[in-house]
Design a protein around this motif. Structure first.
Motif, PDB file in Angstrom:
ATOM      1  N   GLY A 191     -15.152  33.875  76.790  1.00 58.24           N
ATOM      2  CA  GLY A 191     -16.232  33.083  77.370  1.00 58.24           C
ATOM      3  C   GLY A 191     -16.356  31.762  76.627  1.00 58.24           C
ATOM      4  O   GLY A 191     -15.809  31.601  75.533  1.00 58.24           O
ATOM      5  N   LEU A 192     -17.044  30.827  77.233  1.00 58.69           N
ATOM      6  CA  LEU A 192     -17.192  29.490  76.645  1.00 58.69           C
ATOM      7  C   LEU A 192     -18.568  29.358  75.990  1.00 58.69           C
ATOM      8  O   LEU A 192     -19.599  29.432  76.669  1.00 58.69           O
ATOM      9  CB  LEU A 192     -17.032  28.418  77.726  1.00 58.69           C
ATOM     10  N   ALA A 193     -18.575  29.140  74.689  1.00 56.36           N
ATOM     11  CA  ALA A 193     -19.853  29.059  73.971  1.00 56.36           C
ATOM     12  C   ALA A 193     -20.659  27.834  74.386  1.00 56.36           C
ATOM     13  O   ALA A 193     -21.891  27.862  74.330  1.00 56.36           O
ATOM     14  CB  ALA A 193     -19.601  29.051  72.459  1.00 56.36           C
ATOM     15  N   CYS A 194     -19.981  26.772  74.833  1.00 57.00           N
ATOM     16  CA  CYS A 194     -20.743  25.569  75.233  1.00 57.00           C
ATOM     17  C   CYS A 194     -21.432  25.761  76.576  1.00 57.00           C
ATOM     18  O   CYS A 194     -22.292  24.966  76.941  1.00 57.00           O
ATOM     19  CB  CYS A 194     -19.851  24.328  75.261  1.00 57.00           C
ATOM     20  N   GLN A 195     -21.017  26.791  77.307  1.00 53.37           N
ATOM     21  CA  GLN A 195     -21.594  27.057  78.625  1.00 53.37           C
ATOM     22  C   GLN A 195     -22.453  28.321  78.601  1.00 53.37           C
ATOM     23  O   GLN A 195     -22.707  28.919  79.651  1.00 53.37           O
ATOM     24  CB  GLN A 195     -20.474  27.203  79.660  1.00 53.37           C
ATOM     25  N   LYS A 251     -14.697  25.673  68.086  1.00 53.23           N
ATOM     26  CA  LYS A 251     -14.659  24.205  68.115  1.00 53.23           C
ATOM     27  C   LYS A 251     -15.448  23.612  69.283  1.00 53.23           C
ATOM     28  O   LYS A 251     -15.567  24.213  70.339  1.00 53.23           O
ATOM     29  CB  LYS A 251     -13.205  23.715  68.208  1.00 53.23           C
ATOM     30  N   PHE A 252     -15.940  22.411  69.053  1.00 54.91           N
ATOM     31  CA  PHE A 252     -16.549  21.600  70.099  1.00 54.91           C
ATOM     32  C   PHE A 252     -15.502  20.604  70.569  1.00 54.91           C
ATOM     33  O   PHE A 252     -14.977  19.834  69.764  1.00 54.91           O
ATOM     34  CB  PHE A 252     -17.770  20.867  69.533  1.00 54.91           C
ATOM     35  N   GLY A 253     -15.222  20.653  71.867  1.00 52.56           N
ATOM     36  CA  GLY A 253     -14.285  19.678  72.414  1.00 52.56           C
ATOM     37  C   GLY A 253     -14.980  18.774  73.408  1.00 52.56           C
ATOM     38  O   GLY A 253     -15.291  17.621  73.126  1.00 52.56           O
ATOM     39  N   CYS A 254     -15.273  19.322  74.584  1.00 52.60           N
ATOM     40  CA  CYS A 254     -15.855  18.509  75.662  1.00 52.60           C
ATOM     41  C   CYS A 254     -17.346  18.772  75.848  1.00 52.60           C
ATOM     42  O   CYS A 254     -18.087  17.900  76.285  1.00 52.60           O
ATOM     43  CB  CYS A 254     -15.121  18.803  76.969  1.00 52.60           C
ATOM     44  N   GLY A 255     -17.765  19.988  75.577  1.00 50.49           N
ATOM     45  CA  GLY A 255     -19.178  20.352  75.777  1.00 50.49           C
ATOM     46  C   GLY A 255     -19.559  20.594  77.211  1.00 50.49           C
ATOM     47  O   GLY A 255     -20.720  20.888  77.499  1.00 50.49           O
ATOM     48  N   VAL A 256     -18.589  20.472  78.129  1.00 53.54           N
ATOM     49  CA  VAL A 256     -18.924  20.637  79.545  1.00 53.54           C
ATOM     50  C   VAL A 256     -18.036  21.667  80.247  1.00 53.54           C
ATOM     51  O   VAL A 256     -17.918  21.668  81.472  1.00 53.54           O
ATOM     52  CB  VAL A 256     -18.863  19.289  80.308  1.00 53.54           C
ATOM     53  N   GLY A 257     -17.407  22.523  79.476  1.00 48.60           N
ATOM     54  CA  GLY A 257     -16.704  23.649  80.091  1.00 48.60           C
ATOM     55  C   GLY A 257     -15.321  23.364  80.616  1.00 48.60           C
ATOM     56  O   GLY A 257     -14.810  24.133  81.430  1.00 48.60           O
ATOM     57  N   ILE A 258     -14.681  22.287  80.148  1.00 54.18           N
ATOM     58  CA  ILE A 258     -13.353  22.026  80.697  1.00 54.18           C
ATOM     59  C   ILE A 258     -12.203  22.089  79.678  1.00 54.18           C
ATOM     60  O   ILE A 258     -11.055  22.175  80.086  1.00 54.18           O
ATOM     61  CB  ILE A 258     -13.284  20.664  81.438  1.00 54.18           C
ATOM     62  N   CYS A 259     -12.493  22.083  78.383  1.00 49.77           N
ATOM     63  CA  CYS A 259     -11.371  22.047  77.427  1.00 49.77           C
ATOM     64  C   CYS A 259     -11.055  23.414  76.827  1.00 49.77           C
ATOM     65  O   CYS A 259      -9.960  23.614  76.306  1.00 49.77           O
ATOM     66  CB  CYS A 259     -11.652  21.061  76.302  1.00 49.77           C
ATOM     67  N   GLY A 260     -12.002  24.321  76.869  1.00 52.92           N
ATOM     68  CA  GLY A 260     -11.764  25.671  76.360  1.00 52.92           C
ATOM     69  C   GLY A 260     -11.821  25.809  74.855  1.00 52.92           C
ATOM     70  O   GLY A 260     -11.658  26.914  74.318  1.00 52.92           O
ATOM     71  N   ALA A 261     -12.059  24.725  74.119  1.00 52.19           N
ATOM     72  CA  ALA A 261     -12.009  24.777  72.651  1.00 52.19           C
ATOM     73  C   ALA A 261     -13.047  25.721  72.050  1.00 52.19           C
ATOM     74  O   ALA A 261     -12.900  26.176  70.916  1.00 52.19           O
ATOM     75  CB  ALA A 261     -12.203  23.376  72.076  1.00 52.19           C
ATOM     76  N   CYS A 262     -14.091  26.007  72.801  1.00 52.70           N
ATOM     77  CA  CYS A 262     -15.205  26.809  72.277  1.00 52.70           C
ATOM     78  C   CYS A 262     -15.112  28.284  72.686  1.00 52.70           C
ATOM     79  O   CYS A 262     -16.132  28.977  72.687  1.00 52.70           O
ATOM     80  CB  CYS A 262     -16.519  26.228  72.781  1.00 52.70           C
ATOM     81  N   THR A 263     -13.894  28.752  73.016  1.00 50.63           N
ATOM     82  CA  THR A 263     -13.736  30.123  73.525  1.00 50.63           C
ATOM     83  C   THR A 263     -14.101  31.168  72.466  1.00 50.63           C
ATOM     84  O   THR A 263     -13.636  31.119  71.326  1.00 50.63           O
ATOM     85  CB  THR A 263     -12.292  30.346  74.015  1.00 50.63           C
ATOM     86  N   LEU A 281     -24.979  28.297  72.967  1.00 53.27           N
ATOM     87  CA  LEU A 281     -24.594  29.134  71.828  1.00 53.27           C
ATOM     88  C   LEU A 281     -23.710  28.361  70.850  1.00 53.27           C
ATOM     89  O   LEU A 281     -23.792  28.560  69.634  1.00 53.27           O
ATOM     90  CB  LEU A 281     -23.858  30.380  72.355  1.00 53.27           C
ATOM     91  N   LEU A 282     -22.855  27.483  71.370  1.00 54.03           N
ATOM     92  CA  LEU A 282     -21.944  26.732  70.496  1.00 54.03           C
ATOM     93  C   LEU A 282     -22.694  25.961  69.415  1.00 54.03           C
ATOM     94  O   LEU A 282     -22.276  25.921  68.258  1.00 54.03           O
ATOM     95  CB  LEU A 282     -21.092  25.763  71.338  1.00 54.03           C
ATOM     96  N   TRP A 283     -23.798  25.380  69.790  1.00 55.87           N
ATOM     97  CA  TRP A 283     -24.594  24.610  68.827  1.00 55.87           C
ATOM     98  C   TRP A 283     -25.181  25.545  67.771  1.00 55.87           C
ATOM     99  O   TRP A 283     -25.232  25.204  66.599  1.00 55.87           O
ATOM    100  CB  TRP A 283     -25.740  23.883  69.538  1.00 55.87           C
TER     101      TRP A 283
HETATM  102  S1  FES Z   1     -16.348  22.558  74.274  1.00 51.51           S
HETATM  103 FE1  FES Z   1     -14.962  22.188  75.950  1.00 51.51          FE
HETATM  104  S2  FES Z   1     -15.182  24.011  77.154  1.00 51.51           S
HETATM  105 FE2  FES Z   1     -16.662  24.257  75.581  1.00 51.51          FE
END
Ligand code: FES
Ligand code: FES
Length: 153
Positions: free
Chosen positions: A55-59, A35-47, A21-23
């Motif tokens: 929820g995390l949009a990158c996940q 925001k896009f931070g890590c793309g793998v669910g660990i930074c939370g920037a995409c909340t 969804l983030l994309w």
């Molecule tokens: S971009 Fe880091 S958790 Fe989604």
């Protein structure tokens, strides 16, 4: 072609089922507040909010979305969001700003669930959002201030 419910509007989208969804938000819809931070669910920037919960949009692959209500920083509204935004300004929470959309979205979901959160509640709800500027103490203070403003006197 499908349709998503974003910030209270039906939005037509075209994306592969495994597209996060983030994309879609950032690249297809131009909603770059998330925001896009890590793309793998660990930074939370995409909340974001999915049916009112953080929820995390990158996940969140497109295939997992059906009628869920998606809310992003561009559309978050309501008494909690208003109180939080005012507290954020009052306490000058933001430093570089990169993580702050996510901090506000997570804080808003927390206050909807727990109107009077303890420090432990705040830490549990917010600890997965990385702030490289270290604004954590001000984030916590602003959440307490917003909660206090919402309490009846
Ligand atoms: S971009 Fe880091 S958790 Fe989604
Ligand atoms: S304000 Fe800079 S990363 Fe959080």
């Amino acid at each position: 072609m499908g349709s998503l419910n974003i910030n209270g509007r039906a939005v037509a989208v075209q994306a592969e089922p495994d597209m996060p969804l983030l994309w879609v938000l950032r690249c297809d819809l131009g909603m770059t507040g998330t925001k896009f931070g890590c793309g793998v669910g660990i930074c939370g920037a995409c909340t974001i909010h999915l049916d009112g919960k953080a929820g995390l949009a990158c996940q969140t692959p497109m295939s997992s979305l059906h009628s869920q209500k998606i809310v992003t920083i561009e559309g978050v509204q309501g008494a909690e969001a208003q109180a939080l935004k005012a507290a954020w300004i009052d306490l000058d929470v933001v430093q570089c700003g990169y993580c702050q959309s996510a901090q506000l979205m997570a804080a808003c979901a927390l206050l909807k669930q727990k109107p009077n959160p303890t420090d432990a509640d705040i830490d549990a709800a917010m600890s997965n959002i990385v702030c490289r500027c270290g604004t954590y103490p001000r984030v916590r203070a602003a959440i307490h201030q917003a909660a206090a403003k919402r309490r009846p006197v």
